[in-house]
Design a protein around this motif. Sequence first.
Motif, PDB file in Angstrom:
ATOM      1  N   GLU A  64       0.839  -1.203   0.000  1.00  0.00           N
ATOM      2  CA  GLU A  64       0.000   0.000   0.000  1.00  0.00           C
ATOM      3  C   GLU A  64       0.877   1.259   0.000  1.00  0.00           C
ATOM      4  O   GLU A  64       1.799   1.375   0.790  1.00  0.00           O
ATOM      5  N   TRP A  67      -1.757   4.547   3.668  1.00  0.00           N
ATOM      6  CA  TRP A  67      -2.070   3.710   4.809  1.00  0.00           C
ATOM      7  C   TRP A  67      -3.314   2.896   4.486  1.00  0.00           C
ATOM      8  O   TRP A  67      -4.060   3.210   3.571  1.00  0.00           O
ATOM      9  N   GLN A 203       2.636  -1.220   4.474  1.00  0.00           N
ATOM     10  CA  GLN A 203       2.119   0.119   4.232  1.00  0.00           C
ATOM     11  C   GLN A 203       3.251   1.081   3.908  1.00  0.00           C
ATOM     12  O   GLN A 203       4.415   0.790   4.113  1.00  0.00           O
TER      13      GLN A 203
END
Lengths: 415, 86
Positions: A64, A67, A203
Amino acid sequence: MKRYSAFAVAREGLRHHAGWERAWKSPAPKPSYDVIIVGAGGHGLATAYYLGKNFGITNVAVIEKGWLGGGNTGRNTTIIRSNYLQDPSAAIYEKARSLYEDLSQDLNYNVMFSPRGVMMLAQTHHEIRGYQRTAHANALQGVETEFIGPERVKELCPIIETRGPRYPVLGALWQPRGGTARHDAVAWGYARACSDMGMDIIQKCEVTGVTQEGGQVTGVETTKGHIGCTKLGIVVAGHSGVLADMAGFRLPIESVALQALVSEPIKPCMDVVVMANTVHGYMSQSDKGEMVIGGGADGYNNYTQRGSFHHIEETVRALIETFPIISRLKMLRMWGGIVDMTGDRSPIISPTPLGNTFINCGWGTGGFKAIPGSGWATAEMIARGTPGPLAAEFGLNRFREGRFIDESVAAGVAH
Amino acid sequence: MRITCPYCGERDIREFTYRGHALAIARPAPDAGEAAWDDYLHLRDNPAGATQDLWHHGPCGAWVIVDRDTVTHEVAGSKAVAEVKR
């Protein structure tokens, strides 16, 4: 993973809540995985979850840029419904809606699914005919909806002005098992379950390139270095075109900002979701009491996650006619998300021109409601290498072959 | 966002209607083949950044090609379609 339960709350209450663990781990990326999913929104995380649950594939990373759930998953108006006209759409959205019914139990995470009922107002004679047609189609598809008259609309939602003057309410398409869910919790619940199966959720790791060899994907370049993979799933909504460009193909997608806003919280005044497509606005009341309002997409392509002022004005102006009660409300905040629109307003769940690379995109303005069904279908496609029955009609080639799943005409608006 | 109409000057965006990417004026030949037409009709670059698209100015009826940034809403320039394609 420690299960959440009433017993766990009692146990932690007796020891100063010191025993709660992190819901998901934040590991450094491994050199390679069986499957990499780009995009840790609802659809990406659901895809990873069903890869593990339905197919036992757990050597998976979900990458990702920002977030978890910070894109469109956290920016929608949380409406869940499946009253679509075309058969392939009704099938996948109803699959999603039915999975939402027991998602909290499945994930052991309260996603607060609230089947409070969704009504789509018919405010012109054209809409009456359209929604009656949809109700008949839904009956054949096994989706529970009915067309109701204005008295029943008023009974279900007393704050609606049904008599006009410009847009009287002539009836509505009513789906009693539609509703809302807590959008962040859907992403968090899936993330927790994925992490528990041993998957890595990485993330703040932006994909900057896709590496390939002999027409097959070999991995992705990221801001945390190269990560190898056997199969790649691209599930990045609004930025699908950017990822497709890295992988070397083009998509029938245009990105547009869609915005929403909420009012100050007020006492409970409506316990259903109302969509008014003629005046182009929809509204529900959150559990905190805020009126959650969504409108149309910006009329031009862009990537600005904020939307434009005159669209807010148009949405609110239209809704005030149908809901006079909101005319004195203060609006608390507004936001925008980048939605990926296809020409026929139906999604794409498809293999791509690059080998072992799959894409899930094009959900446009209605992706949240589809998350579990979309993840289910995409996981099946990635695991088997070819789309299953839910995804079969949503291929990239349908545009070239003229097999549109034309929900834009069916709905008459973005949906 | 404000757009300059080549005939009327700078105007508010609400006077204009968006008509898609400017590739619409580069239509392939009728016999260009299926792939070229698929490309033209369906596939898009969809850039995050500089783009060029078509806007229709309602009050004067002009079609305008606008250079625009899809991330910042900055308008870099505009010209009439009539000057580019006759």
